[in-house]
Design an enzyme around this catalytic site. Structure first.
Site, PDB file in Angstrom:
ATOM      1  N   ASN A 109       9.866  -2.961   3.068  1.00 37.59           N
ATOM      2  CA  ASN A 109       8.556  -3.035   3.714  1.00 37.59           C
ATOM      3  C   ASN A 109       7.546  -2.304   2.839  1.00 37.59           C
ATOM      4  O   ASN A 109       7.913  -1.426   2.052  1.00 37.59           O
ATOM      5  CB  ASN A 109       8.621  -2.370   5.096  1.00 37.59           C
ATOM      6  CG  ASN A 109       7.293  -2.455   5.838  1.00 37.59           C
ATOM      7  OD1 ASN A 109       6.602  -3.477   5.772  1.00 37.59           O
ATOM      8  ND2 ASN A 109       6.916  -1.397   6.525  1.00 37.59           N
ATOM      9  N   HIS A 111       4.071  -0.004   3.347  1.00 39.37           N
ATOM     10  CA  HIS A 111       3.319   0.693   4.386  1.00 39.37           C
ATOM     11  C   HIS A 111       2.124   1.388   3.729  1.00 39.37           C
ATOM     12  O   HIS A 111       2.280   2.030   2.685  1.00 39.37           O
ATOM     13  CB  HIS A 111       4.232   1.720   5.072  1.00 39.37           C
ATOM     14  CG  HIS A 111       3.526   2.471   6.159  1.00 39.37           C
ATOM     15  ND1 HIS A 111       3.234   1.893   7.381  1.00 39.37           N
ATOM     16  CD2 HIS A 111       3.025   3.722   6.210  1.00 39.37           C
ATOM     17  CE1 HIS A 111       2.591   2.773   8.121  1.00 39.37           C
ATOM     18  NE2 HIS A 111       2.447   3.896   7.437  1.00 39.37           N
ATOM     19  N   SER A 138       3.386   2.948   0.215  1.00 40.35           N
ATOM     20  CA  SER A 138       4.799   3.213  -0.064  1.00 40.35           C
ATOM     21  C   SER A 138       5.603   1.941   0.166  1.00 40.35           C
ATOM     22  O   SER A 138       5.384   1.237   1.160  1.00 40.35           O
ATOM     23  CB  SER A 138       5.360   4.279   0.886  1.00 40.35           C
ATOM     24  OG  SER A 138       4.564   5.441   0.881  1.00 40.35           O
ATOM     25  N   ASP A 147       9.158   2.974   9.764  1.00 44.51           N
ATOM     26  CA  ASP A 147       8.619   3.545   8.520  1.00 44.51           C
ATOM     27  C   ASP A 147       9.408   4.756   8.021  1.00 44.51           C
ATOM     28  O   ASP A 147       8.836   5.676   7.422  1.00 44.51           O
ATOM     29  CB  ASP A 147       7.140   3.935   8.696  1.00 44.51           C
ATOM     30  CG  ASP A 147       6.273   2.740   9.074  1.00 44.51           C
ATOM     31  OD1 ASP A 147       6.635   1.604   8.686  1.00 44.51           O
ATOM     32  OD2 ASP A 147       5.259   2.931   9.765  1.00 44.51           O
TER      33      ASP A 147
HETATM   34  C1  GAR Z   1      -1.109  -4.121   4.039  1.00 41.75           C
HETATM   35  O1  GAR Z   1      -2.066  -3.140   3.725  1.00 41.75           O
HETATM   36  C2  GAR Z   1       0.186  -3.481   4.457  1.00 41.75           C
HETATM   37  O2  GAR Z   1       0.460  -2.265   3.809  1.00 41.75           O
HETATM   38  C3  GAR Z   1      -0.063  -3.227   5.923  1.00 41.75           C
HETATM   39  O3  GAR Z   1      -0.739  -4.366   6.356  1.00 41.75           O
HETATM   40  C4  GAR Z   1      -1.514  -4.911   5.287  1.00 41.75           C
HETATM   41  C5  GAR Z   1      -1.194  -6.370   5.167  1.00 41.75           C
HETATM   42  O4  GAR Z   1      -2.110  -7.018   4.340  1.00 41.75           O
HETATM   43  N1  GAR Z   1       1.171  -3.040   6.613  1.00 41.75           N
HETATM   44  C6  GAR Z   1       1.309  -2.250   7.682  1.00 41.75           C
HETATM   45  O5  GAR Z   1       0.387  -1.643   8.190  1.00 41.75           O
HETATM   46  C7  GAR Z   1       2.725  -2.164   8.207  1.00 41.75           C
HETATM   47  N2  GAR Z   1       2.832  -1.150   9.209  1.00 41.75           N
HETATM   48  P1  GAR Z   1      -1.800  -8.471   3.747  1.00 41.75           P
HETATM   49  O6  GAR Z   1      -1.446  -9.385   4.925  1.00 41.75           O
HETATM   50  O7  GAR Z   1      -3.078  -8.875   3.098  1.00 41.75           O
HETATM   51  O8  GAR Z   1      -0.679  -8.342   2.790  1.00 41.75           O
END
Ligand code: GAR
Length: 321
Positions: A109, A111, A138, A147
């Protein structure tokens, strides 16, 4: 080039991280390929891009389904696509414990924080409010605890004066797009990374009683016993003495066993230069399907044949229980 690792990416939204992973996979030498993009939101923008790029897609809304049933459908789609790893990229679902357990070590994942700080949601606002100098992202292994799995790679992003959660989120995303493809590539190719292989061998070898590490002719060697009475029971050989691959050298019972191993499984065993004469076998470590239980067993056996009686007696007693 060796076969590439097959990746299913799960998304819920824009899918910009998925796009970064996808385009990195189109670069020469990339050790992975995307075989599926799946989403819990049939309207997720990333699905359209995946389709346009000729990647199989799967979409199933979680609404009205139990967590287990939805996870099971997503998992079935990943398996159907032949995925070896599941990569979460903005997949905003908590996974059921069983699903996480079945993919332990094979699910990653990203985060948007410097874990272990700011798990969960609203990471950027919380980092700014706390007066942090940096936010970041991360990449971690997924476990059933949110997480909390092992962190594989991180990237820090400065928080600038007047920063808002939105401006920081946008800058962190740029950093994520660099971090994720690299972290994933490193992870799926760790099986041929000499530093990673040595670290695995070292932790298994040094977990055995009264062992120490001592270099021998440029190879990492592992000894049992103390001082002059110590004896080598294993060597980590990285392209050593003309051998092409990365290998573990351990003691067999003698030339007959060595010859039989090499004849039966030449892809896994070889007769090492110099050491072969005294019954040592080379075990090829840089194989995708290497069985680490098997390596642990070889190390134990070789340790036994080199260890003094007083230690093997203790081991015999311990193994009876
Ligand atoms: C990213 O910033 C990712 O790190 C976050 O969601 C966004 C997705 O963007 N993930 C989380 O918050 C997980 N808990 P994307 O759809 O443009 O890749």
């Amino acid at each position: 080039m060796a076969e590439r690792a097959r990746i299913a990416v799960f998304i819920s939204g824009a899918g910009t991280n998925m796009a970064a992973l996808l385009y990195a996979s189109r670069m020469p030498e990339c050790p992975y390929e995307l075989v599926l993009v799946a989403s819990n939101d049939p309207a997720a923008a990333g699905l359209k891009l995946a389709e346009a790029e000729g990647i199989a897609t799967f979409a199933l809304s979680h609404k009205g389904m139990t967590r287990e049933a939805h996870d099971a459908a997503m998992e079935a789609a990943a398996k159907e696509a032949g995925a070896e790893y599941i990569v979460l990229a903005g997949y905003m679902r908590i996974l059921s414990a069983g699903f996480a357990a079945r993919w332990a070590g094979r699910m990653l994942n990203i985060h948007p924080s410097l874990l272990p700080k700011y798990k969960g949601l609203d990471t950027h606002a919380r980092a700014i409010a706390a007066g942090e100098s940096h936010g970041g992202a991360s990449v971690h292994l997924v476990t059933s605890e949110l997480d909390a799995g092992e962190v594989l790679a991180q990237i820090a992003v400065p928080i600038t004066p007047g920063e808002t959660a939105e401006s920081l989120a946008a800058r962190v995303k740029l950093a994520e797009h660099q971090l994720y493809p690299r972290a994933l590539a490193d992870y799926v190719s760790r099986w041929r990374n000499p530093a990673w292989l040595l670290a695995q061998v070292r932790s298994l070898a040094l977990a055995l009683p009264e062992t120490s590490e001592q270099e021998s002719f440029g190879a990492a060697g592992f000894r049992v016993g103390t001082g002059k009475a110590g004896k080598y029971f294993a060597y980590f050989a990285d392209r050593h003495h003309g051998h092409q691959g990365i290998a573990l050298l351990v003691k067999t019972s003698g030339p007959d066993e060595l010859a039989a191993l090499v004849e039966d499984r030449p892809e896994a065993y070889f007769r090492p230069a110099f050491y072969g004469a005294s019954g040592w076998v080379g075990i090829v470590l840089d194989r995708r399907d290497l069985d680490w239980q098997d390596i642990a067993a070889w190390l134990r056996r070789s340790w036994r044949s080199a260890a003094p009686k007083r230690l093997t007696r203790l081991m015999d007693v311990a193994e009876q229980f």
